[in-house]
Scaffold this motif. Structure first.
Motif, short mmCIF file in Angstrom:
data_model
loop_
_atom_site.label_atom_id
_atom_site.label_comp_id
_atom_site.label_asym_id
_atom_site.label_seq_id
_atom_site.Cartn_x
_atom_site.Cartn_y
_atom_site.Cartn_z
N ASP A 16 -24.74 19.79 -10.75
CA ASP A 16 -25.21 20.69 -11.84
C ASP A 16 -24.15 20.97 -12.90
O ASP A 16 -24.69 21.08 -14.07
CB ASP A 16 -25.23 22.18 -10.99
CG ASP A 16 -26.38 22.41 -10.25
OD1 ASP A 16 -27.12 21.40 -10.08
OD2 ASP A 16 -26.25 23.15 -9.22
N ASP A 17 -22.85 20.95 -12.69
CA ASP A 17 -21.88 20.95 -13.69
C ASP A 17 -22.14 19.63 -14.89
O ASP A 17 -22.12 19.97 -16.25
CB ASP A 17 -20.60 21.09 -13.42
CG ASP A 17 -19.50 21.08 -14.40
OD1 ASP A 17 -19.43 21.92 -15.15
OD2 ASP A 17 -18.54 20.25 -14.06
N LEU A 18 -22.28 18.49 -14.22
CA LEU A 18 -22.73 17.52 -15.09
C LEU A 18 -23.75 17.46 -15.83
O LEU A 18 -24.11 17.08 -17.19
CB LEU A 18 -22.61 15.97 -14.32
CG LEU A 18 -21.11 15.92 -13.73
CD1 LEU A 18 -21.49 14.58 -12.60
CD2 LEU A 18 -20.06 15.46 -14.72
N ARG A 19 -24.72 18.03 -15.21
CA ARG A 19 -25.96 18.10 -15.70
C ARG A 19 -25.96 19.28 -16.83
O ARG A 19 -26.51 19.01 -18.18
CB ARG A 19 -27.12 18.76 -14.93
CG ARG A 19 -28.73 18.62 -15.52
CD ARG A 19 -29.67 19.08 -14.28
NE ARG A 19 -29.69 18.30 -13.24
CZ ARG A 19 -29.32 18.35 -11.97
NH1 ARG A 19 -28.63 19.50 -12.00
NH2 ARG A 19 -29.23 17.45 -11.05
N GLN A 20 -25.45 20.47 -16.86
CA GLN A 20 -25.53 21.55 -17.92
C GLN A 20 -24.18 21.02 -18.86
O GLN A 20 -24.33 21.45 -20.05
CB GLN A 20 -24.68 22.84 -17.13
CG GLN A 20 -25.80 23.27 -16.23
CD GLN A 20 -25.15 24.14 -15.29
OE1 GLN A 20 -23.99 24.73 -15.45
NE2 GLN A 20 -26.06 24.82 -14.20
N PRO A 22 -23.00 17.56 -19.98
CA PRO A 22 -22.82 15.88 -19.93
C PRO A 22 -21.32 15.61 -20.18
O PRO A 22 -20.89 16.24 -21.30
CB PRO A 22 -23.88 15.55 -20.69
CG PRO A 22 -24.84 16.56 -20.70
CD PRO A 22 -24.26 17.99 -20.84
N PRO A 23 -20.56 14.93 -19.75
CA PRO A 23 -19.41 14.34 -20.23
C PRO A 23 -19.67 13.24 -21.50
O PRO A 23 -20.80 13.04 -21.79
CB PRO A 23 -19.05 13.24 -19.00
CG PRO A 23 -20.10 12.95 -18.48
CD PRO A 23 -21.06 14.18 -18.57
N GLU A 30 -13.64 10.75 -16.69
CA GLU A 30 -14.51 11.95 -17.13
C GLU A 30 -15.00 12.83 -16.09
O GLU A 30 -14.95 13.90 -15.95
CB GLU A 30 -15.52 11.41 -18.26
CG GLU A 30 -14.97 10.85 -19.45
CD GLU A 30 -14.54 12.08 -20.31
OE1 GLU A 30 -14.98 13.33 -20.37
OE2 GLU A 30 -13.73 12.02 -21.19
N LEU A 31 -15.58 11.91 -15.12
CA LEU A 31 -16.19 12.58 -13.95
C LEU A 31 -15.42 13.32 -13.16
O LEU A 31 -15.44 14.48 -12.62
CB LEU A 31 -16.98 11.66 -13.08
CG LEU A 31 -18.34 11.08 -14.10
CD1 LEU A 31 -19.18 10.05 -13.12
CD2 LEU A 31 -19.21 12.01 -14.61
N SER A 32 -14.07 12.73 -12.99
CA SER A 32 -12.99 13.54 -11.94
C SER A 32 -12.37 14.55 -12.59
O SER A 32 -11.57 14.93 -11.81
CB SER A 32 -12.08 12.34 -11.55
OG SER A 32 -11.42 11.69 -12.65
N ARG A 33 -12.50 14.67 -13.94
CA ARG A 33 -11.66 15.71 -14.38
C ARG A 33 -12.39 17.07 -14.41
O ARG A 33 -11.81 18.21 -14.52
CB ARG A 33 -11.48 15.58 -16.17
CG ARG A 33 -10.57 14.49 -16.50
CD ARG A 33 -10.50 14.25 -17.83
NE ARG A 33 -9.53 13.23 -18.32
CZ ARG A 33 -9.57 12.56 -19.38
NH1 ARG A 33 -10.43 13.28 -20.51
NH2 ARG A 33 -8.49 12.00 -19.92
N ARG A 34 -13.42 17.16 -14.09
CA ARG A 34 -14.31 18.40 -13.72
C ARG A 34 -13.70 19.25 -12.69
O ARG A 34 -13.42 18.66 -11.40
CB ARG A 34 -15.65 18.15 -13.62
CG ARG A 34 -16.42 17.45 -14.47
CD ARG A 34 -16.51 18.07 -15.81
NE ARG A 34 -17.00 17.51 -16.92
CZ ARG A 34 -18.33 17.77 -17.38
NH1 ARG A 34 -18.88 18.66 -16.72
NH2 ARG A 34 -18.85 17.09 -18.48
N ALA A 35 -13.63 20.61 -12.68
CA ALA A 35 -13.09 21.35 -11.57
C ALA A 35 -13.93 21.46 -10.46
O ALA A 35 -13.40 21.43 -9.21
CB ALA A 35 -13.18 22.94 -12.18
N LEU A 70 -15.65 7.06 -6.59
CA LEU A 70 -16.67 7.23 -7.62
C LEU A 70 -17.40 5.84 -8.02
O LEU A 70 -18.33 5.65 -8.03
CB LEU A 70 -16.18 7.80 -9.02
CG LEU A 70 -15.92 9.78 -8.70
CD1 LEU A 70 -15.11 9.99 -9.82
CD2 LEU A 70 -17.29 10.05 -8.96
N ALA A 71 -16.32 4.86 -8.42
CA ALA A 71 -16.72 3.57 -8.82
C ALA A 71 -17.21 2.53 -7.95
O ALA A 71 -18.18 2.02 -7.66
CB ALA A 71 -15.77 2.90 -9.79
N MET A 72 -16.37 2.43 -6.99
CA MET A 72 -16.74 1.55 -5.95
C MET A 72 -17.85 1.69 -5.10
O MET A 72 -18.50 1.01 -4.68
CB MET A 72 -15.44 1.07 -4.93
CG MET A 72 -14.02 0.51 -5.59
SD MET A 72 -13.02 0.04 -4.54
CE MET A 72 -13.75 -0.81 -3.26
#
Length: 460
Positions: A16-20, A22-23, A30-35, A70-72
């Protein structure tokens, strides 16, 4: 709240945070920096402690490795698809991610994609190897997020194109698991050399067709899969109307019908066992025995030649002389390994003695003499007519026939096999002894036979 509900909650919040918001770019950084990702880490650490899943943590074990999570796993791509509006099941994603965290650390494996057609469900053990046709469902289960594989761009071990293909698998016990995708290819130009024994056993079952390892994968079941060398041969797939509907991996040439699987199984177990036994022979000081050295040299040449032969018969004209050279060296390695006298005479006579009928002996003798003549002219740069596909095919069948029969005899007669072959040229009793050993093997575990076999000398 159970594990599923806990994982679902933190994944939902993160997506939801990524959707609201977007990085700027869909990257691990970028994805791992979110709280919200911190909450995911907390849940993962509780489900997968470092004592059980050290592979999910950094090398010092102090923190989870975002590159791995995340990546692998492909979660990075799944998150991008979900956050940008692609419909997917959060429950399926939750189940996959929970299973990843709860599972034990896997053992690394090498998977070799073979260009051979075995019946679905084939699953054979060959020493430390496993020969298996693998369904699309089973390939998907190798992925960390199996139900999400359609949202991961071009997975290397793609269930959609490689389902039903044949793989030779080898476990790599004790080898460290990957902590990120390797961007350097395997630079070994001949990776098949690491797997000579099972490849040679397969080739001996049907020397009329070539066994080709197409691609080599590093597989960590349920964690990571990556192409390391080669490339799968993928073709467009058409429906009955002629419309292209997808892609498929297609095997060529080497085909085993369901009715032949029991014979194939018996042959491979017997021959692979003999290869392993002879190759491990040593002398008193611990060095490899002469028959072990002969086997290693011949196996290397035979498998090398098979790699440069397509469909059993076609060899590029520029490589034909080199391929013939491989076959001659392979026969010389097993039939003239004692290194005394004329190698051409010893190779042709002893190889011929490996057949039980006089007409076959004469045919083998003539084939090898002609091959030696060609080899000598090639080595000395002399002009000669190009070798035909038919002539090279006859040499190929003869070379594999020589090796298989030598292998059977050396397994039974030991290091004195060449002396027994020499004696059989003069002694009826010794000839009968050799015939008995060979007939027993070919009766109990015959190789594949087809109408119009490759050459009469090989068929006997």
């Amino acid at each position: 709240m159970n594990e599923h509900e806990t994982v679902r909650g933190v994944l939902q919040a993160w997506l939801d945070d990524l959707r609201q918001q977007p990085p700027r770019e869909w990257s691990v950084t970028e994805l791992s920096r979110r709280a919200a990702w911190d909450q995911v880490r907390t849940v993962v650490a509780g489900l997968a402690p470092v004592s059980r899943r050290p592979d999910l943590y950094g090398k010092d074990g102090s923190a989870l490795d975002d590159e791995v999570l995340l990546a692998m796993t492909g979660l990075e791509q799944v998150a991008e698809a979900a956050a940008t509006g692609t419909l997917m099941s959060l429950d399926d994603l939750t189940a996959d991610f929970t299973a990843l965290c709860m599972a034990a650390a896997p053992e690394a494996q090498t998977w070799i994609l073979l260009d051979i057609d075995l019946p679905r469900g084939t699953d054979l053990a060959l020493g430390e190897y496993r020969l298996q046709t693998v369904s699309a469902t089973s390939l998907a289960q190798l992925m960390p997020l199996p139900s999400m594989h359609r949202f991961i761009r071009n997975p290397d071990l793609d269930p959609d194109t490689l389902g039903g293909s044949t793989f030779l698998q080898q476990s790599l016990p004790g080898q460290a698991l990957a902590r990120g995708r390797s961007w350097l290819p395997d630079l070994d130009q001949r990776p098949e050399r690491r797997h000579l024994e099972p490849l040679l056993a397969l080739q001996l079952w049907n020397p009329e067709e070539s066994v080709h390892p197409e691609a080599y994968f590093r597989v960590e079941p349920g964690r990571h899969s990556e192409l390391r060398a080669g490339s799968p041969h993928i073709e467009p797939y058409f429906d009955h109307t002629g419309e292209e509907v997808g892609e498929v991996h297609r095997a060529f040439g080497y085909h085993v019908p369901p009715s032949a699987v029991p014979d194939l199984t018996a042959f491979l177990h017997e021959v692979h066992g003999m290869i392993s036994t002879v190759r491990s022979r040593t002398v008193k000081d611990g060095r490899s025995a002469p028959t072990a050295r002969a086997l290693a040299s011949a196996a290397n040449r035979l498998v090398r030649a098979a790699q440069r032969t397509m469909g059993g018969t076609y060899v590029d004209e520029s490589e034909a002389d080199d391929v013939l050279l491989d076959y001659v060296i392979a026969m010389e390695a097993v039939a003239a390994a004692d290194g005394s006298g004329d190698s051409r005479r010893r190779t042709s006579q002893r190889s011929a003695a490996l057949w039980t009928r006089d007409e076959d002996r004469l045919a083998v003798y003539k084939t090898i003499k002609r091959a030696y003549t060609r080899r000598s002219r090639y080595a000395h740069g002399e002009d000669q007519t190009p070798i035909t596909d038919e002539e090279l095919f006859t040499v190929r069948c003869t070379a594999f026939g020589v090796f298989l029969r030598w292998l059977v005899l050396t397994s039974a007669l030991g290091e004195e096999v060449l002396q027994h072959l020499d004696a059989s040229l003069l002694s009826h009793q010794e000839r009968c002894r050799i015939t008995k050993v060979l007939d027993a093997f070919f009766t109990a575990t015959p190789p594949a036979t087809t109408p119009g076999a490759c050459c009469e000398a090989h068929r006997s």
